[in-house]
Design an enzyme around this catalytic site. Structure first.
Site, PDB file in Angstrom:
ATOM      1  N   LYS A  67      23.260   9.281   7.472  1.00  0.00           N
ATOM      2  CA  LYS A  67      24.345   8.182   7.684  1.00  0.00           C
ATOM      3  C   LYS A  67      23.521   7.144   8.744  1.00  0.00           C
ATOM      4  CE  LYS A  67      27.820  10.397   5.562  1.00  0.00           C
ATOM      5  NZ  LYS A  67      28.772   9.646   4.596  1.00  0.00           N
ATOM      6  N   ARG A 123      30.491  21.921   7.032  1.00  0.00           N
ATOM      7  CA  ARG A 123      30.798  21.471   5.675  1.00  0.00           C
ATOM      8  C   ARG A 123      30.172  20.380   5.005  1.00  0.00           C
ATOM      9  NH1 ARG A 123      31.815  17.055   3.458  1.00  0.00           N
ATOM     10  NH2 ARG A 123      33.841  16.381   3.977  1.00  0.00           N
ATOM     11  N   ASN A 180      30.489  15.293  -3.695  1.00  0.00           N
ATOM     12  CA  ASN A 180      29.248  14.909  -3.422  1.00  0.00           C
ATOM     13  C   ASN A 180      28.593  16.586  -3.064  1.00  0.00           C
ATOM     14  OD1 ASN A 180      29.205  12.490  -3.257  1.00  0.00           O
ATOM     15  ND2 ASN A 180      29.949  12.313  -1.340  1.00  0.00           N
ATOM     16  N   ASN A 240      32.151   5.759  -2.590  1.00  0.00           N
ATOM     17  CA  ASN A 240      31.449   6.522  -1.439  1.00  0.00           C
ATOM     18  C   ASN A 240      31.844   5.911  -0.107  1.00  0.00           C
ATOM     19  OD1 ASN A 240      29.445   7.494   0.550  1.00  0.00           O
ATOM     20  ND2 ASN A 240      28.883   8.688  -1.013  1.00  0.00           N
ATOM     21  N   ALA A 289      38.991  15.366   3.268  1.00  0.00           N
ATOM     22  CA  ALA A 289      38.968  14.163   2.473  1.00  0.00           C
ATOM     23  C   ALA A 289      40.113  13.799   1.621  1.00  0.00           C
ATOM     24  CB  ALA A 289      37.589  14.184   1.739  1.00  0.00           C
ATOM     25  N   ALA A 302      42.777  19.276  -1.115  1.00  0.00           N
ATOM     26  CA  ALA A 302      43.561  19.090  -0.126  1.00  0.00           C
ATOM     27  C   ALA A 302      42.633  19.211   1.395  1.00  0.00           C
ATOM     28  CB  ALA A 302      44.759  19.824  -0.254  1.00  0.00           C
ATOM     29  N   ARG A 342       0.891  -1.307  -0.121  1.00  0.00           N
ATOM     30  CA  ARG A 342       0.066   0.018  -0.093  1.00  0.00           C
ATOM     31  C   ARG A 342       0.916   1.258  -0.083  1.00  0.00           C
ATOM     32  NH1 ARG A 342      -2.808   2.050   4.261  1.00  0.00           N
ATOM     33  NH2 ARG A 342      -2.005   0.240   5.697  1.00  0.00           N
ATOM     34  N   ARG A 348       6.479   7.513  11.894  1.00  0.00           N
ATOM     35  CA  ARG A 348       5.409   6.794  12.410  1.00  0.00           C
ATOM     36  C   ARG A 348       5.554   5.424  12.615  1.00  0.00           C
ATOM     37  NH1 ARG A 348       3.359   7.900   7.160  1.00  0.00           N
ATOM     38  NH2 ARG A 348       2.975   6.076   6.139  1.00  0.00           N
ATOM     39  N   GLU A 389      31.117  13.722  11.350  1.00  0.00           N
ATOM     40  CA  GLU A 389      30.944  13.790  10.171  1.00  0.00           C
ATOM     41  C   GLU A 389      30.753  15.241   9.760  1.00  0.00           C
ATOM     42  OE1 GLU A 389      30.163  11.043   8.254  1.00  0.00           O
ATOM     43  OE2 GLU A 389      30.412  12.087   6.502  1.00  0.00           O
ATOM     44  N   ASP A 390      31.314  15.538   8.572  1.00  0.00           N
ATOM     45  CA  ASP A 390      31.112  16.971   7.942  1.00  0.00           C
ATOM     46  C   ASP A 390      31.569  17.941   8.813  1.00  0.00           C
ATOM     47  OD1 ASP A 390      30.670  15.183   5.752  1.00  0.00           O
ATOM     48  OD2 ASP A 390      28.605  16.014   5.261  1.00  0.00           O
ATOM     49  N   ASP A 435      34.759  10.063   9.750  1.00  0.00           N
ATOM     50  CA  ASP A 435      34.345   9.350   8.493  1.00  0.00           C
ATOM     51  C   ASP A 435      34.917  10.006   7.274  1.00  0.00           C
ATOM     52  OD1 ASP A 435      32.778   7.665   7.000  1.00  0.00           O
ATOM     53  OD2 ASP A 435      30.967   9.186   6.687  1.00  0.00           O
ATOM     54  N   ASP A 436      34.833  11.270   7.259  1.00  0.00           N
ATOM     55  CA  ASP A 436      35.433  12.042   5.969  1.00  0.00           C
ATOM     56  C   ASP A 436      36.895  11.897   5.641  1.00  0.00           C
ATOM     57  OD1 ASP A 436      32.733  13.445   5.068  1.00  0.00           O
ATOM     58  OD2 ASP A 436      33.083  14.134   7.161  1.00  0.00           O
ATOM     59  N   TYR A 471      20.319   9.329   1.553  1.00  0.00           N
ATOM     60  CA  TYR A 471      21.590   9.802   1.593  1.00  0.00           C
ATOM     61  C   TYR A 471      22.133  10.700   0.288  1.00  0.00           C
ATOM     62  CZ  TYR A 471      26.670   8.359   2.249  1.00  0.00           C
ATOM     63  OH  TYR A 471      27.849   8.653   2.616  1.00  0.00           O
TER      64      TYR A 471
HETATM   65  N1  LIG Z   1      32.985  10.004  -1.832  1.00  0.00           N
HETATM   66  C1  LIG Z   1      32.939  10.265  -0.621  1.00  0.00           C
HETATM   67  O1  LIG Z   1      32.879   9.237   0.020  1.00  0.00           O
HETATM   68  C2  LIG Z   1      33.274  11.578   0.204  1.00  0.00           C
HETATM   69  C3  LIG Z   1      33.162  12.848  -0.563  1.00  0.00           C
HETATM   70  N2  LIG Z   1      33.667  13.744   0.012  1.00  0.00           N
HETATM   71  C4  LIG Z   1      33.420  15.110  -0.810  1.00  0.00           C
HETATM   72  O2  LIG Z   1      34.727  15.700  -0.753  1.00  0.00           O
HETATM   73  C5  LIG Z   1      34.452  16.973  -1.205  1.00  0.00           C
HETATM   74  C6  LIG Z   1      35.520  17.752  -0.160  1.00  0.00           C
HETATM   75  O3  LIG Z   1      35.498  17.479   1.278  1.00  0.00           O
HETATM   76  P1  LIG Z   1      36.510  18.026   2.019  1.00  0.00           P
HETATM   77  O4  LIG Z   1      37.526  17.605   1.833  1.00  0.00           O
HETATM   78  O5  LIG Z   1      35.967  17.839   3.619  1.00  0.00           O
HETATM   79  O6  LIG Z   1      36.223  19.712   1.773  1.00  0.00           O
HETATM   80  P2  LIG Z   1      37.066  20.862   2.160  1.00  0.00           P
HETATM   81  O7  LIG Z   1      36.479  21.918   1.985  1.00  0.00           O
HETATM   82  O8  LIG Z   1      38.262  20.609   3.495  1.00  0.00           O
HETATM   83  O9  LIG Z   1      38.372  20.734   0.926  1.00  0.00           O
HETATM   84  C7  LIG Z   1      38.321  21.021  -0.415  1.00  0.00           C
HETATM   85  C8  LIG Z   1      39.464  21.211  -0.942  1.00  0.00           C
HETATM   86  O10 LIG Z   1      39.218  21.497  -2.581  1.00  0.00           O
HETATM   87  C9  LIG Z   1      40.230  22.380  -2.713  1.00  0.00           C
HETATM   88  N3  LIG Z   1      39.618  23.061  -3.938  1.00  0.00           N
HETATM   89  C10 LIG Z   1      38.823  23.999  -3.845  1.00  0.00           C
HETATM   90  N4  LIG Z   1      38.617  24.368  -5.439  1.00  0.00           N
HETATM   91  C11 LIG Z   1      39.429  23.938  -5.933  1.00  0.00           C
HETATM   92  C12 LIG Z   1      40.031  23.948  -7.225  1.00  0.00           C
HETATM   93  N5  LIG Z   1      39.265  24.654  -8.222  1.00  0.00           N
HETATM   94  N6  LIG Z   1      40.693  23.186  -7.748  1.00  0.00           N
HETATM   95  C13 LIG Z   1      41.431  22.098  -7.116  1.00  0.00           C
HETATM   96  N7  LIG Z   1      40.961  22.130  -5.604  1.00  0.00           N
HETATM   97  C14 LIG Z   1      40.171  22.964  -5.284  1.00  0.00           C
HETATM   98  C15 LIG Z   1      40.207  23.229  -1.812  1.00  0.00           C
HETATM   99  O11 LIG Z   1      41.449  24.172  -1.636  1.00  0.00           O
HETATM  100  C16 LIG Z   1      40.497  22.228  -0.510  1.00  0.00           C
HETATM  101  O12 LIG Z   1      41.803  21.861  -0.269  1.00  0.00           O
HETATM  102  C17 LIG Z   1      33.070  17.252  -0.689  1.00  0.00           C
HETATM  103  O13 LIG Z   1      32.131  17.629  -1.899  1.00  0.00           O
HETATM  104  C18 LIG Z   1      32.523  16.107   0.016  1.00  0.00           C
HETATM  105  O14 LIG Z   1      31.290  15.743  -0.438  1.00  0.00           O
HETATM  106  C19 LIG Z   1      34.023  13.974   1.249  1.00  0.00           C
HETATM  107  C20 LIG Z   1      33.881  12.652   2.124  1.00  0.00           C
HETATM  108  C21 LIG Z   1      33.791  11.331   1.400  1.00  0.00           C
HETATM  109  C1  LIG Z   2      30.079  11.005   1.662  1.00  0.00           C
HETATM  110  C2  LIG Z   2      30.562  12.068   2.629  1.00  0.00           C
HETATM  111  O1  LIG Z   2      30.665  11.906   3.784  1.00  0.00           O
HETATM  112  C3  LIG Z   2      30.675  13.323   2.043  1.00  0.00           C
HETATM  113  O2  LIG Z   2      30.591  13.521   0.952  1.00  0.00           O
HETATM  114  O3  LIG Z   2      30.883  14.126   3.129  1.00  0.00           O
HETATM  115 MG   LIG Z   3      30.906  13.484   4.954  1.00  0.00          MG
END
Ligand SMILES: NC(=O)C1=CN([C@@H]2O[C@H](COP(=O)(O)OP(=O)(O)OC[C@H]3O[C@@H](n4cnc5c(N)ncnc54)[C@H](O)[C@@H]3O)[C@@H](O)[C@H]2O)C=CC1
Ligand SMILES: CC(=O)C(=O)O
Ligand SMILES: [Mg+2]
Length: 625
Positions: free
Chosen positions: A216, A198, A466, A511, A350, A347, A90, A124, A287-288, A310-311, A145
């Site tokens: 999560k 973030r 993401n 991921n 993650a 850098a 349903r 519910r 997380e984040d 986690d990140d 997610y």
């Molecule tokens: N696939 C997965 O399992 C996961 C994916 N992520 C994704 O990774 C991304 C980053 O997360 P964080 O490292 O925590 O963020 P953050 O904000 O700490 O790092 C972002 C990095 O990207 C760099 N950046 C920004 N503009 C740029 C450019 N034009 N060229 C090259 N580098 C550039 C920044 O200088 C910084 O070093 C997010 O989108 C997050 O969703 C994070 C964790 C897990």
């Molecule tokens: C997947 C994850 O943890 C992130 O994008 O931040």
């Molecule tokens: Mg995360």
């Protein structure tokens, strides 16, 4: 426990202990569900409407007539008693109605409507909610997610109906130790906490970040079988630096800028002390958190509390598994990993997490010496918002410093400090291009064209950011520009690409969801004091070894999400085994560390399986307090 001894030929003493554990769990904690829960009644201390309004106990129209009498429910429900199967049929008619006119794609506006319907069910009737989620995980993981959870966080003020989880704010300083007792569950196994700074690649979402903690934990229940009554999403609201939210009168969080420095740390310290005082065995997943705090808090707590980030750590393990898969996909042995040239864009928490783990993995393969560790460094080229990171950069982040290229190394490659991503790819000709930058489209046509000159026979492209809109490129772009012979893995899900010649370009989802549920479950069942690097490494290696040779050669380096419960089970078992080997395991409930140590591999697998919650209605029995 059906066929348990028969299948595994366990000693009768051990079997008794394992059986006793399941039983004791139910009696000690009346609201505890286990796989055998369907056969044992659950004691409840409420009746009538209170039961119907409690998502932990509510069965809706599935209450039998005898139960309706026992629990004063007669007359409060329509008379037709439904099976849980009928209930779901349903519900699905309602949910599917949305899809009739829906276009394809994860960013479809219907995604939010689907989330609303699922969320109302979550409010519910938890058992039914998780049954729908587990049975249709491939379809609804992208709703609860990434990517939809990002949209949910962004629209949280409008979507908020009933609260879920706990909120600790800067205003609660000095009160957290008592506040934590406001949570109704006597036992909490898993907390996912965020400060909203973030959220995915969407930046500072303030209090609205609670959505990611909820999402999560949905996966903890669905993939790891953590009992939904023992999970707790937490938002620590220390303010937000998102000016749009600060200017919004409907924003639900503290309307102040974020606390910084010692003030910030003291709030997180108080929260950690409070939750570990009430639930000493809880596991806390960070997380984040923005990078500047992610690393500091991890170092601050990881040797004292059962916690991980986690990140930083989950993502690293998933990326390592993917990178090893990419080596195998070229028909090479994993041990060739230290020869890979890897360009990482991003850098942050993650990117740096992945770089550290990849470097350590290479060093281990090269003999685990100082020299090996040093030489592994030269496999990486890191580009952030300011371009290629070299030692010529002023004010390099502490965490990024070990990956800054020496100026003469860069010169030899024809590159300078701050070189653009496209130049780096052109000159380095990497085997792997990995994005954790949160910049959608960063792997532009030019960058992908440059990657065609890769020296690899099968280059790997991992746009891991993401949600979907932040992916560094789409699979269509990658396969059409670089060619069919690539390995592709993105953070958010994409559909496989029809390459037009009967061939399919496989889109893997790289991921951290493939690891964090197993890391949490394994840590819980081992009763590990802390979460060590070895346990995280064991989790990553387990994921890396999960795919068959044939799958990997076909470009499939991660399991489909439909197998997430199975891979999680294996990851948890690997984590337990490592915790035992490192002498970190203190046991779980009445299975002490000595008994854990005696379990063989098969028994560990069974132990894990028998402690995973499944969404089945237990019989409810009323008992006065
Ligand atoms: N696939 C997965 O399992 C996961 C994916 N992520 C994704 O990774 C991304 C980053 O997360 P964080 O490292 O925590 O963020 P953050 O904000 O700490 O790092 C972002 C990095 O990207 C760099 N950046 C920004 N503009 C740029 C450019 N034009 N060229 C090259 N580098 C550039 C920044 O200088 C910084 O070093 C997010 O989108 C997050 O969703 C994070 C964790 C897990
Ligand atoms: C997947 C994850 O943890 C992130 O994008 O931040
Ligand atoms: Mg995360």
């Amino acid at each position: 426990m059906r066929n348990f001894s028969h299948k595994l030929k366990l000693s009768s003493a051990l079997l008794k202990r394992l059986q006793h554990r399941v039983t004791a769990g139910n009696l000690n904690s009346p609201r505890c569900f286990t796989t055998t829960e369907g056969h044992r009644p659950t004691i409840v201390h409420k009746r009538s409407l209170d039961i119907l309004h409690d998502p932990w106990f509510n069965k809706g129209t599935a209450f039998s007539m005898t139960e309706r009498d026992r629990l004063d429910l007669r007359g409060l429900l329509p008379p037709n008693v439904m099976s849980s199967k009928q209930q779901i049929e349903r519900f699905m008619v309602d949910l599917k109605r949305l899809e009739v006119n829906a276009r394809d794609g994860p960013s479809d506006p219907n995604a939010l409507a689907k989330w609303r319907i699922l969320n109302r069910l979550h409010d519910r009737n938890e058992t039914m909610y998780y049954k729908v989620l587990i049975d249709n995980i491939e379809e609804y993981a992208p709703i609860v997610y990434t990517p939809t959870v990002g949209l949910v966080c962004q629209n949280y003020s409008g979507l908020f109906r009933r609260p879920r989880g706990m909120y600790f704010s800067a205003e609660d300083r000095g009160e957290m130790m008592s506040m934590v007792y406001n949570w109704p569950s006597e036992q909490v196994d898993m907390i996912v906490v965020t400060d909203g700074s973030r959220i995915l690649g969407l930046g500072d979402q303030g209090v609205q970040g609670i959505g990611i903690a909820i999402g999560k934990l949905d996966l903890y229940v669905a993939a790891a079988g953590i009992n939904p009554q023992r999970v707790l999403p937490v938002m620590i609201d220390v303010g937000t630096n998102n000016e749009k939210l600060l200017a919004d009168p409907l924003y639900l969080g503290l309307q102040q800028h974020r606390l910084e420095g010692d003030e910030y740390i003291s709030v997180i310290d108080e929260f950690m002390e409070a939750v570990f005082t009430r639930w000493p065995h809880v596991i806390v997943q960070f997380e984040d958190f923005q990078s500047k705090w992610a690393f500091k808090l991890l170092q601050r707590y990881r040797n004292t509390y059962r916690m991980f980030n986690d990140d930083v750590q989950g993502t690293a393990g998933v990326a390592i598994a993917g990178l090893l898969g990419a080596v195998r996909a070229q028909g090479r042995p994993m041990i060739d990993f230290p020869k890979m040239k890897i360009v990482v864009a991003g850098a942050g928490s993650a990117g740096i997490g992945v770089l550290n783990a990849a470097r350590k993995t290479m060093a281990r393969m090269l003999g685990n010496t100082e020299i090996a560790f040093e030489s592994a460094r030269s496999q990486f080229w890191v580009v952030d918002a300011n371009g290629l990171i070299t030692e010529a950069r002023e004010n390099i982040d502490l965490e990024a410093r070990p990956f800054a290229r020496k100026v003469n190394e860069a010169d030899r490659q024809g590159l300078k400090e701050g070189a653009s991503l496209v130049d780096v790819v052109r000159k380095v000709k990497p085997d792997v291009l990995l994005g954790l930058s949160a910049v959608g489209g960063l792997f532009s046509k030019e960058v992908l064209e440059a990657l065609k000159e890769s020296t690899s026979t099968r280059p790997a492209i991992f746009p891991m950011s993401n949600p979907t809109t932040n992916a560094e490129c789409t699979p269509e772009e990658a396969f059409s520009i670089v060619g069919e012979n690539i390995i592709f893995a993105s953070g958010s899900p994409f559909k496989n690409v029809d390459l037009g010649n009967g061939h399919v370009g496989h889109c893997n989802q790289g991921n951290n969801m493939y690891l964090f549920p197993g890391i949490g479950l394994g840590t819980l069942l081992a009763g590990a004091r802390i979460i060590s690097d070895g346990m995280l490494q064991a989790a990553a290696e387990c994921l890396a070894a999960y795919m068959t040779e044939e799958e990997v050669l076909n470009g499939i380096i991660y399991p489909p999400i439909s197998r997430i419960r199975d891979i999680t089970k294996e990851v948890a078992a690997a984590v337990i085994k490592e915790a035992i080997e490192e002498d970190l395991a203190e046991g779980y409930r009445d299975i002490d560390s000595r008994e854990l140590c005696r379990l063989n591999q098969e028994e560990i697998n069974t132990f894990v399986e028998n402690n995973m919650w499944s969404p089945e209605y237990p019989t409810l029995i009323y008992k006065n307090d």
